[in-house]
Scaffold this motif. Structure first.
Motif, short mmCIF file in Angstrom:
data_model
loop_
_atom_site.label_atom_id
_atom_site.label_comp_id
_atom_site.label_asym_id
_atom_site.label_seq_id
_atom_site.Cartn_x
_atom_site.Cartn_y
_atom_site.Cartn_z
N ASN A 286 1.52 -10.84 3.83
CA ASN A 286 2.24 -10.23 4.95
C ASN A 286 3.73 -10.49 4.87
O ASN A 286 4.55 -9.61 5.19
CB ASN A 286 1.69 -10.77 6.27
CG ASN A 286 0.30 -10.27 6.58
OD1 ASN A 286 -0.09 -9.19 6.11
ND2 ASN A 286 -0.46 -11.03 7.34
N ALA B 229 2.33 -6.61 -4.96
CA ALA B 229 2.43 -6.57 -3.49
C ALA B 229 1.28 -7.33 -2.83
O ALA B 229 1.44 -7.88 -1.74
CB ALA B 229 2.44 -5.12 -3.01
N TYR C 221 5.08 -8.07 2.40
CA TYR C 221 5.05 -6.72 2.95
C TYR C 221 6.22 -6.51 3.92
O TYR C 221 6.93 -5.50 3.85
CB TYR C 221 3.72 -6.47 3.68
CG TYR C 221 3.70 -5.21 4.49
CD1 TYR C 221 3.54 -3.96 3.89
CD2 TYR C 221 3.86 -5.27 5.88
CE1 TYR C 221 3.54 -2.80 4.64
CE2 TYR C 221 3.86 -4.11 6.64
CZ TYR C 221 3.70 -2.88 6.02
OH TYR C 221 3.72 -1.74 6.78
N ARG D 92 9.32 -3.89 3.66
CA ARG D 92 9.32 -2.85 4.70
C ARG D 92 10.69 -2.75 5.36
O ARG D 92 11.13 -1.67 5.76
CB ARG D 92 8.25 -3.16 5.74
CG ARG D 92 8.04 -2.04 6.77
CD ARG D 92 6.99 -2.43 7.79
NE ARG D 92 7.46 -3.52 8.65
CZ ARG D 92 8.23 -3.35 9.72
NH1 ARG D 92 8.62 -2.13 10.06
NH2 ARG D 92 8.60 -4.38 10.46
#
Length: 325
Positions: free
Chosen positions: A303, A185, A306, A310
């Motif tokens: 990002n 991640a 992520y 998400r």
């Protein structure tokens, strides 16, 4: 016919009839060319009807085909100067995962993937593509090395799942998978993941935290096998076909759900029909994905990854659905 799949039987039988008629024409003093042309036209139509309307269980069969190309097949067709690395520097080497350094169109990259065998002997050596914890630790070692030297990472996913045996659990199977998820991640280099066969459970996800996740058209990606789901839901593993229909494990379903980014078209009948042509299709997607990611900064890459994960599973309901006027 070796490797014949259930849904392909009408095609195989028709091909056999055409072949027999052609052989008979060679010895008989009769012209059957018009009949052969009609049968070949019928065959083309039948192939189109079957291959363009595959059901989930049909795709499961293709994903499991014994001749389906493996990670090493794609490495030999897609990359140059591949140098395989071994061992996790803690316990040993796990041949169910292969990885190393290579060049893709001149760009240094790190390539990692699950690896199953092509015959019984090799499958035993590679544990049928089901990694032990040392396999995942080897993969992570190579990922961290790639991050240090700023090499993009390309992962090929093809496993029924991580090996669930006692020895694997004693050596920290769950921790190794969790560690990979955590570390992937935050990797500060581009990570591209491609499901090329079966993507099963955490064993697949441990190589699946990428900026892009692509799937071959007839591959599968799920938390459990159809047989396992059927055994839990209906106490009957023979209901696997029914489970495959409801689990949404195919590339079209997962693309619609936002789990994967792009579906890579397959050769008609499955990637095993023409490895070179299938590699060309993968090459195009890899090239496009790398071009997009190489322009991002380290923070943007993290990002981007992520935000991608998400949003997976995010659901919005209309007012009508929840009963609000």
């Amino acid at each position: 016919m070796v490797g014949e799949m259930e849904f392909e039987r009408p095609i195989v039988e028709l091909r056999k009839k055409i072949s027999e008629l052609k052989e008979f024409t060679k010895t008989a003093d009769v012209d059957f060319s018009s009949e052969i042309d009609k049968l070949e036209a019928r065959l083309a139509k039948l192939e189109q009807e079957i291959y363009e309307h595959l059901k989930p269980w049909d795709r499961v069969q293709i994903a499991r085909h014994p001749n389906r190309p493996t990670t090493l097949d794609y490495i030999s067709n897609l990359f140059e100067d591949f140098f395989e690395c071994h061992g996790d520097r803690a316990y040993g080497d796990d041949e169910a995962i292969v990885g190393g350094i290579a060049r893709f169109h001149g760009l240094p990259v790190t390539v990692i993937g699950h690896q199953r065998g092509k015959d019984t002997k090799e499958n035993i050596r590679r544990n049928f593509g089901m990694p032990h914890p040392e396999g995942y630790r080897k993969a992570l070692r190579l990922m961290k090395q790639a991050e240090k030297f700023k090499r993009p990472i390309i992962c090929f996913i093809d496993t029924k799942g991580a090996y669930p045996g006692k020895a694997a659990e004693e050596r920290g199977q769950s921790e190794a998978i969790a560690r990979n998820l955590f570390e992937m991640a935050g990797l500060k280099v581009p990570v591209i993941c491609i499901v090329i066969g079966e993507g099963g459970s955490g064993g697949a996800l441990a190589l699946g935290v990428g900026n892009y996740i692509h799937m071959l058209e007839n591959s599968t990606y799920s938390v459990i096998s159809p047989e396992g789901a059927a055994a839990i839901l209906w106490k009957d593993a023979t209901q696997a076909k029914r489970a495959a229909e409801s689990m949404k494990i195919t590339a079209p379903d997962l693309k619609m759900l936002g789990v994967v980014d792009e579906i890579i078209p397959e050769v008609k009948g499955g990637a095993q029909k023409d490895v070179k042509q299938q590699s060309n299709a993968i090459e195009k997607v890899l090239k496009d994905s790398l071009q997009k990611l190489l322009g991002l900064s380290e923070d943007e890459l993290v990002n981007n990854r992520y935000e991608k994960f998400r949003l997976i599973g995010e659901v919005s309901f209309s007012n009508e659905f929840i009963g609000v006027n």
